[in-house]
Write an enzyme that holds these catalytic residues in place. Structure first.
Site, PDB file in Angstrom:
ATOM      1  N   ASP A 167      -0.410  -2.061  -0.607  1.00 41.12           N
ATOM      2  CA  ASP A 167       0.606  -1.602  -2.646  1.00 41.12           C
ATOM      3  C   ASP A 167       1.135  -0.501  -2.710  1.00 41.12           C
ATOM      4  OD1 ASP A 167      -0.214  -1.890  -4.981  1.00 41.12           O
ATOM      5  OD2 ASP A 167      -2.023  -0.357  -4.429  1.00 41.12           O
TER       6      ASP A 167
ATOM      7  N   ASP B   9       0.725   3.345  -4.624  1.00 40.73           N
ATOM      8  CA  ASP B   9       0.083   3.695  -5.599  1.00 40.73           C
ATOM      9  C   ASP B   9      -2.013   3.335  -5.175  1.00 40.73           C
ATOM     10  OD1 ASP B   9       1.737   4.270  -8.435  1.00 40.73           O
ATOM     11  OD2 ASP B   9       2.258   2.480  -7.566  1.00 40.73           O
TER      12      ASP B   9
END
Length: 211
Positions: A9, A11
């Site tokens: 992922d 952020d």
């Protein structure tokens, strides 16, 4: 388990983007004459995007007459300041260098829009093998499609892949795609056991111990 691919992922997992998103919201609030919000209240909302920040900051929903305008403006402020304070989390640089030395493919699967994702990666000189964004496909996380697409682009079987994330939707996406999941405690969400992750790490370098 043999791992030849690791997907991250963005952020809250690979890059700490919260300071610049908080800056964008508070700049907009100041421009419109509203009180600024504390960073620790903004940080958990980062994973949900600009609309969530507008809803929190201005205490309004998408039916508000100024919602669309405010959402557009926060994106403009963020775009202009996307690398103002954002940086990779401690240990990520070393982790990526080690993965590359071990010939382990790595990539990014995020719900962040393509234009912002690629701009941020360019600014920080990060070059993953594949990048799948929130608007790359018809579906985004927690749907399995982005992870399966990333695996296909890297010619890897999902059973030989790990997905690393800081949010429940990351874990759900992994489960839905048949990919083993790694939750990180240093991200933006408070990790819960009911996420049903396969592994939990407190620092990026701990990922190497799993390998």
């Amino acid at each position: 388990m043999t791992v030849d691919t690791i997907l991250f992922d963005l952020d809250g997992t690979l890059i700490d983007t919260a300071p610049d998103l908080a800056y964008a919201l508070n700049t907009l609030l100041k421009q419109d004459g509203f009180a600024q919000k504390p960073f620790d209240k903004i940080k958990p909302l980062v994973a949900f995007g600009g609309k969530a920040l507008i809803k929190y900051g201005f205490d309004c929903d998408e039916n508000h007459s100024q919602f669309t305008d405010r959402h557009q403006r926060i994106l403009e402020i963020y775009t202009d300041n996307i690398d103002r304070s954002s940086s990779v989390f401690d240990g990520i640089d070393g982790l990526i260098k080690t993965l590359e030395s071990l010939k382990i493919d790595w990539g990014i699967v995020t719900n962040k829009p393509e234009n912002l994702t690629h701009l941020l990666l360019e600014k920080l000189d990060i070059k993953p093998g594949v990048v799948v964004c929130g608007d790359t496909l018809e579906f985004n996380k927690p749907h399995p499609a982005p992870l399966l697409y990333a695996c296909a682009q890297l010619a890897t079987d999902p059973s030989r892949c790990l997905f690393v994330g800081d949010d429940k939707n990351d874990m759900l996406a992994g489960i839905n795609a048949g990919v083993e999941t790694v939750a990180v405690s240093y991200g933006y969400s408070k990790v819960e056991k009911n996420w049903n992750y396969d592994y939990l790490i407190n620092h990026p370098q701990e990922l190497l111990e799993l390998l």
